[in-house]
Design an enzyme around this catalytic site. Structure first.
Site, PDB file in Angstrom:
ATOM      1  N   LYS A  76      23.358  13.640  30.207  1.00  0.00           N
ATOM      2  CA  LYS A  76      22.185  13.408  29.352  1.00  0.00           C
ATOM      3  C   LYS A  76      22.573  12.658  28.077  1.00  0.00           C
ATOM      4  CE  LYS A  76      20.522  17.138  27.513  1.00  0.00           C
ATOM      5  NZ  LYS A  76      20.716  17.051  26.041  1.00  0.00           N
ATOM      6  N   ARG A 119      14.433  24.194  24.016  1.00  0.00           N
ATOM      7  CA  ARG A 119      15.494  24.895  24.736  1.00  0.00           C
ATOM      8  C   ARG A 119      14.989  26.138  25.464  1.00  0.00           C
ATOM      9  NH1 ARG A 119      20.691  23.290  23.363  1.00  0.00           N
ATOM     10  NH2 ARG A 119      20.875  21.949  21.532  1.00  0.00           N
ATOM     11  N   ARG A 177      38.667  18.200  31.504  1.00  0.00           N
ATOM     12  CA  ARG A 177      39.072  17.684  30.195  1.00  0.00           C
ATOM     13  C   ARG A 177      40.397  18.298  29.727  1.00  0.00           C
ATOM     14  NH1 ARG A 177      33.068  18.188  27.537  1.00  0.00           N
ATOM     15  NH2 ARG A 177      33.473  20.376  28.038  1.00  0.00           N
ATOM     16  N   ARG A 237      42.020  23.281  26.604  1.00  0.00           N
ATOM     17  CA  ARG A 237      41.492  24.293  25.700  1.00  0.00           C
ATOM     18  C   ARG A 237      40.805  25.405  26.495  1.00  0.00           C
ATOM     19  NH1 ARG A 237      38.210  20.144  21.935  1.00  0.00           N
ATOM     20  NH2 ARG A 237      37.519  19.625  24.034  1.00  0.00           N
ATOM     21  N   ARG A 264      29.608  30.431  30.174  1.00  0.00           N
ATOM     22  CA  ARG A 264      28.729  29.767  29.208  1.00  0.00           C
ATOM     23  C   ARG A 264      27.495  29.186  29.897  1.00  0.00           C
ATOM     24  NH1 ARG A 264      32.398  26.583  27.022  1.00  0.00           N
ATOM     25  NH2 ARG A 264      31.784  24.645  28.051  1.00  0.00           N
TER      26      ARG A 264
END
Length: 229
Positions: A14, A89, A128, A161, A172
């Site tokens: 997005k 949201r 990542r 991370r 999450r």
């Protein structure tokens, strides 16, 4: 003035599509985070009201957020429409936005969902890695290092991370997707939802968004002809 709501889970693309769409439509992107920061920086009445909640570590009430949005939508550059990124949201926010826009003779012309399956989202986000020396970013699928585990620039070790590890991302996403699905359902019920296959390449997703906007009254010039042809 009509609005396009851009929807998508984290990692769906997005953020890549929003500025491309804004450039095609010639209208601004409005993100609530930026509105809060600007209002607080400028010391506006709404900004000070929002800051009380932010300083207390609380969520800013929906109606303050909607009022900030309406102030932004009243500016001249939004006369041709806006792209809303990051709001609504929740279903409650979507309903409040509909009501506030209707009072001004405006509406959400389309809610475009960049749709990507959950496991693909996890693969995208968990790829990542960054280097320990200077934080140079890499992605194992999209921008891998020349040598596995080694930064191309400074030769330091690459590490992942905690926030980018698959289990963390799944936890999450479980929290975020419930609220997103409610917003999707709201716009599906109201007949303005447009689903776009987010597994395609960036140009193909952009073209699919264009086609999804046909007939909404807020679309890139020439889109109708291309879709009809």
């Amino acid at each position: 003035m009509n609005a396009v709501v851009l929807l998508g889970a984290p990692g769906a693309g997005k953020g890549t599509q929003a500025p491309l769409l804004a450039a095609r439509l010639g209208i601004p992107i409005v993100a609530t985070g930026g509105l809060f920061r600007a209002a607080v920086r400028d010391g506006t009445a709404l900004g000070m009201e929002a800051r009380r909640y932010m300083d207390a570590g609380q969520l800013v009430p929906d109606m303050i957020t909607v009022r900030l949005l309406l102030e932004r939508l009243a500016r001249d550059d939004a006369a041709g429409g806006v792209i809303l990124d990051g709001f609504p949201r929740t279903r409650v926010q979507a309903q409040a936005l509909d009501e506030a826009l209707a009072e001004r003779g405006a509406r959400v012309a389309a809610a475009v969902l960049v749709d990507v399956p959950g496991e693909e989202l996890i693969r995208r986000m968990s790829g990542r890695w960054i280097c320990r020396a200077a934080g140079h970013p890499y992605h194992l699928r999209f921008s891998p290092p020349n040598a596995p585990g080694i930064c191309d620039i400074d030769g330091s070790e690459l590490y992942q991370r905690a926030d980018d590890k698959p289990d963390t991302i799944r936890a999450r996403m479980a929290q975020q997707l419930d609220a997103l699905n409610e917003v999707i359902e709201h716009y599906e019920t109201s007949g303005v939802l447009r689903r776009v296959n987010g597994l395609q390449g960036i140009p193909e997703v952009a073209q699919a968004i264009n086609e999804g906007l046909v007939g909404t009254g807020i679309e890139p010039a020439g889109t109708t002809e291309r879709a009809a042809g």
